[in-house]
Write a protein that holds these residues in place. Structure first.
Motif, PDB file in Angstrom:
ATOM      1  N   UNK A 118      20.480  -3.776 -21.346  1.00 49.08           N
ATOM      2  CA  UNK A 118      20.597  -4.362 -20.031  1.00 49.08           C
ATOM      3  C   UNK A 118      21.912  -5.139 -20.121  1.00 49.08           C
ATOM      4  N   UNK A 119      22.665  -4.966 -19.110  1.00 46.17           N
ATOM      5  CA  UNK A 119      23.892  -5.891 -18.984  1.00 46.17           C
ATOM      6  C   UNK A 119      23.708  -7.230 -18.700  1.00 46.17           C
ATOM      7  N   UNK A 120      22.376  -7.672 -18.218  1.00 49.42           N
ATOM      8  CA  UNK A 120      22.304  -9.102 -17.723  1.00 49.42           C
ATOM      9  C   UNK A 120      21.684  -9.974 -18.717  1.00 49.42           C
TER      10      UNK A 120
ATOM     11  N   UNK B  14      13.695 -14.325 -21.392  1.00 50.03           N
ATOM     12  CA  UNK B  14      13.029 -13.549 -21.997  1.00 50.03           C
ATOM     13  C   UNK B  14      12.538 -12.217 -21.619  1.00 50.03           C
ATOM     14  N   UNK B  15      13.178 -11.040 -22.155  1.00 46.80           N
ATOM     15  CA  UNK B  15      13.232  -9.624 -21.782  1.00 46.80           C
ATOM     16  C   UNK B  15      12.432  -8.765 -22.608  1.00 46.80           C
TER      17      UNK B  15
ATOM     18  N   UNK C 131      27.165 -14.108 -12.682  1.00 49.46           N
ATOM     19  CA  UNK C 131      26.438 -15.032 -13.487  1.00 49.46           C
ATOM     20  C   UNK C 131      25.675 -14.406 -14.491  1.00 49.46           C
ATOM     21  N   UNK C 132      25.020 -13.190 -14.133  1.00 52.51           N
ATOM     22  CA  UNK C 132      24.071 -12.774 -15.323  1.00 52.51           C
ATOM     23  C   UNK C 132      24.840 -11.936 -16.341  1.00 52.51           C
ATOM     24  N   UNK C 133      25.822 -11.268 -16.103  1.00 52.56           N
ATOM     25  CA  UNK C 133      26.371 -10.370 -16.981  1.00 52.56           C
ATOM     26  C   UNK C 133      26.361 -10.990 -18.452  1.00 52.56           C
ATOM     27  N   UNK C 134      26.783 -10.505 -19.522  1.00 52.45           N
ATOM     28  CA  UNK C 134      26.295 -10.868 -21.009  1.00 52.45           C
ATOM     29  C   UNK C 134      27.703 -11.055 -21.445  1.00 52.45           C
ATOM     30  N   UNK C 135      28.813 -10.271 -20.977  1.00 52.77           N
ATOM     31  CA  UNK C 135      30.065 -10.462 -21.680  1.00 52.77           C
ATOM     32  C   UNK C 135      31.393  -9.976 -20.807  1.00 52.77           C
TER      33      UNK C 135
ATOM     34  N   UNK D 117      18.219   2.021 -12.617  1.00 49.76           N
ATOM     35  CA  UNK D 117      17.877   2.129 -10.878  1.00 49.76           C
ATOM     36  C   UNK D 117      16.839   1.046 -10.520  1.00 49.76           C
ATOM     37  N   UNK D 118      15.700   0.987 -11.252  1.00 51.78           N
ATOM     38  CA  UNK D 118      14.606   0.118 -11.057  1.00 51.78           C
ATOM     39  C   UNK D 118      15.323  -1.354 -11.396  1.00 51.78           C
ATOM     40  N   UNK D 119      15.888  -1.726 -12.458  1.00 48.31           N
ATOM     41  CA  UNK D 119      16.421  -2.905 -12.642  1.00 48.31           C
ATOM     42  C   UNK D 119      17.526  -3.402 -11.645  1.00 48.31           C
ATOM     43  N   UNK D 120      18.297  -2.865 -11.502  1.00 47.27           N
ATOM     44  CA  UNK D 120      19.198  -3.253 -10.379  1.00 47.27           C
ATOM     45  C   UNK D 120      18.702  -3.609  -8.988  1.00 47.27           C
TER      46      UNK D 120
END
Length: 798
Positions: free
Chosen positions: A536-538, A542-543, A592-596, A569-572
């Motif tokens: 996940x890019x975000x 807790x995932x 705000x959510x992206x990790x890098x 697709x489902x996550x976005x």
């Protein structure tokens, strides 16, 4: 002269350990600044005993230089951020990299037998570029062919997971650098000059006094009577003149002039056209043939034989094969998916979903949920599935486009009752794959038919065979629950449930291929692939993402991007829901959510170029998605038109529906070897993503798929491609290439789905979007299994 496909004998190999030397200042071989005093490793390889110069190198990460680790504040990294599927494939290939060799010939050319399959992705071009860079030889003088099946390469002959360039980047460059060094040494002796005073350009070495020698004139002098171990340095990235530049494909001229050789273009003595009459349901079996004698007597027919997958017909022409296949009257036994339909499979998937764990936390937190269905999709390539086979009593020879040729060789040997060494498998270029050619179905059939009739065969699947009995992307569901409070996402759960994906190709050799087929091993293998590929890019708190698989009755495969198009697709779509419910802009929320920083950079780029948030007419909208995979990351912005005048437009024999009108794609693969080739890969992935979201799916009814050709499998067509398409290759962010072959599919599929949700005001949950609507075509009958060949194509022209 050593042939380009000669093998390096095992007694000439060994484990090469990088030596070290101290360098100061200049960039290292990965293009990273090497501070003064930092150790810089050298690469070791071999000059092989051969009549002309032949060199080999090990695959070693051999990072030149070190860097301090810095503590990072943030969430614990996912496994895929530390070690992913691509890392596993690269590590598996490492021990046998010394068996891959480059040859320099007396005509001044260099040749390399690539142990991967070229199926349109352009790896022969990028490979030639690596050699040209380090060897200082013009690209047109590099000859890249495809290696035969070589069991000694073990995991090093699997084409998949966007791994080719990553895993071969270092060893190919090292081998080419060793060849250049050896040629320089030979030239220094011949020209009577100091080695350091010589210059190389375009395959010519020149001394300060103006005397020169070509690589061709030095090829024999630079050769060795015995295998010797040598060291060489790679070029710094600042010195690159080929790598990182946009180049046309080396096979472009052959492709457009019809000179490129695919399996069906080969002229193997005696190999006659062959086709198979296949069952009316998936994997049905032959009980008996009622009119065998009559079909054998038909014009041009030479042989009719029952095989494990149907009834094979060999004739003088493919037209005569089609006539005979249509004339066969066969008593068919049941298949592996009898009476199955979309509804029955969906019920099975729903029953097998792993429960969500985090309860709804009202009123402390709010919950967002979604349940998504992804229908079967065809894994057919534009080139029909085909192979040539010549089986004798004591040996066999097979030609086919194969991405796992070692498994093919060993499976064919087992089917024929021959020793693996008695089976030669030649890898031909393929016209597309998308994972399809990881399986050797056609090669196995061709060998079986050739043995049964005692003659060489040129076997080809009909288009209808591909859609009804070929490999598919499995039907799946994804159930998601996310919770949030005080402006932060707290938890994210995704339960992906799928019809079983066949990983029977393993990691490219028979041991893992067999393990992947075992009753327990298959799910274990699938779980491993899922875990090592889903990233996940975000930062969603807790995932947890889990896979469960059911129903092994279908012919499935690791279609391009495997699980990612569905999962992403489902996550976005859920990320869009979270942004809306939390009152945030969808772009700002993602930023705000992206990790890098790499993910943020591509996201910002598409938002800038796509003018995110601009005012648009009702019924049209934008969608965003980010997808990280295999050390690369891509962002896609898509615009869609769902207005009635667009969805209602008429094109003969086609499904139109919503149209994607604009796509902006920004891609970062670290170092792009060939940016032009990377753009082409992104373009193809975008079209795949549009297709699987909007129009391309299979309808299952009574144990058979209704689609029977490209005419009624509505892949993205010219009238559905975006009129505006912009692809940006980001500046290099590392000194090494990342994977690119599959990267754009998931992001494009998700961006289009998000755009559709924004345009209609309703989050889509079933894909492709047109699946529940009218078929839009009249299904072909299942008996006979293929339609009559057309005699006049004018009624198809418009």
């Amino acid at each position: 002269m050593m042939d380009v496909q000669d093998r390096l004998p095992t007694e000439r190999t060994g484990v090469a350990v990088p030596d070290t030397q101290v360098t100061e200042g200049p960039p290292d071989a990965d293009g990273l600044a090497a501070p003064a005093g930092i150790e810089r490793r050298r690469f070791l390889g071999y000059v092989l005993a051969a009549p002309t110069l032949a060199v080999a190198a090990q695959l070693g990460e051999a990072a030149v230089g070190t860097s301090q680790a810095h503590a990072a504040v943030g969430p614990l990294p996912e496994l895929t951020e530390i070690f992913d599927l691509n890392d596993m494939l690269t590590t598996a290939a490492l021990p046998t990299a010394g068996l891959i060799t480059i040859h320099v010939h007396t005509d001044g050319t260099a040749s390399f037998a690539l142990p991967r399959a070229e199926v349109g992705q352009g790896i022969t071009t990028s490979t030639a570029m690596l050699i040209a860079e380090e060897l200082d030889l013009p690209l047109e003088k590099i000859r890249v062919t495809l290696a035969d099946a070589r069991p000694e390469l073990l995991f090093n002959q699997l084409t998949g997971g966007s791994n080719t360039t990553i895993s071969t980047y270092t060893p190919i460059r090292v081998a080419a650098a060793i060849a250049r060094k050896r040629l320089l040494e030979a030239a220094a002796d011949l020209l009577g000059a100091e080695l350091s005073a010589l210059t190389c350009k375009a395959g010519v070495i020149t001394a300060p006094n103006g005397r020169s020698a070509t690589y061709g004139s030095l090829a024999e002098k630079a050769a060795s009577l015995k295998t010797v171990r040598v060291a060489a340095d790679l070029k710094a990235r600042s010195d690159f003149s080929v790598i990182g530049t946009a180049r046309n494909r080396v096979d472009a001229l052959a492709s457009v002039t019809g000179r490129k050789q695919f399996a069906m273009d080969l002229h193997v003595p005696g190999a006659a056209p062959t086709m198979v009459c296949r069952p009316p349901t998936i994997n049905g079996t032959v009980r008996s043939v009622r009119n065998l004698a009559a079909v054998r007597a038909m014009p041009g027919v030479t042989d009719v034989a029952t095989i494990s997958t149907g009834v094979a017909v060999r004739a003088r022409t493919f037209g005569q094969c089609i006539d005979a296949v249509r004339a066969l009257s066969v008593d068919w036994g049941p298949g592996t998916a009898e009476r199955a339909s979309d509804d029955t499979v969906l019920r099975e998937l729903k029953a097998a979903e792993v429960p969500l764990v985090v309860p709804k936390l009202n009123p402390l937190a709010k919950t967002v949920e979604g349940s998504f269905t992804f229908h079967f999709a065809s894994n057919s390539a534009l080139e029909p599935n085909c192979a040539v086979a010549d089986v004798r009593s004591d040996r066999a020879e097979v030609w086919a486009a194969l991405k796992s040729p070692i498994v093919a060789q060993q499976a064919i040997a087992a089917k024929l009752g021959l020793a693996p060494g008695a089976v030669t498998v030649h890898v031909t270029e393929g016209g597309g794959s998308f994972g399809r050619k990881l399986f050797s179905d056609a090669a196995l059939e061709a060998a079986e038919v050739s043995k049964a009739v005692g003659k060489p065969v040129k076997l080809m699947w009909h288009r209808t065979d591909e859609f009804r009995q070929g490999r598919t992307h499995p039907m799946a569901t994804s159930r998601i629950r996310a919770t949030y409070a005080l402006g932060k996402v707290l938890t994210y759960e995704q339960r992906h449930t799928s019809v079983a994906t066949d990983f029977g190709h393993g990691l490219g050799e028979i041991i893992t291929a067999t393990a992947a087929k075992l009753p327990v091993g298959d799910l274990t293998f699938s779980e491993t692939i899922f875990t090592l590929s889903q990233q996940s890019p975000y930062d969603l708190g807790l995932t947890t993402q889990f896979l469960n698989e059911v129903d092994k009755g279908f012919n499935t495969g690791s279609m391009r991007n495997i699980y990612s198009p569905n999962v992403r697709c489902a996550q976005e779509l859920i990320v869009d829901r979270l942004a809306d419910e939390m009152g945030k802009d969808r772009l700002g929320f993602r930023r705000q959510l992206v990790k890098n920083d790499r993910a943020r950079a591509v996201l910002d780029k598409v938002a800038e170029l796509g003018d995110w948030g601009r005012k648009m007419p009702a019924g049209t909208a934008q969608g965003l998605a980010v997808h990280p995979e295999y050390h690369g990351v891509v962002a896609v912005l898509a615009e869609i038109d769902c207005r009635p005048e667009t969805t209602g437009r008429h094109v003969p024999d086609a499904y139109t529906g919503p149209r994607v009108t604009k796509v902006v794609c920004a891609v970062d693969v670290g170092l792009a070897v060939n940016p032009k080739g990377l753009e082409a890969q992104m373009m193809g992935g975008i079209m795949d993503g549009i297709a699987v979201t909007l129009t391309s799916g299979l309808h299952l009814k009574d144990g058979a798929f209704l689609e029977g050709s490209w005419d009624n499998y509505f892949y993205t067509r010219q009238w559905n491609t975006p009129p505006e398409l912009e692809i940006v290759v980001m500046p290099p962010t590392s000194g090494k290439p990342g994977g690119a072959g599959e990267l754009a599919v998931g992001a494009a599929a998700a961006a289009v789905a998000c755009a559709y949700g924004a345009a209609t005001g309703t989050m889509p949950t079933t894909f492709p979007l047109n699946h529940a609507g009218p078929l839009g075509f009249e299904p072909l009958p299942t008996v006979p299994p293929i339609p009559q060949s057309p005699t006049d194509g004018l009624d198809r022209a418009y």
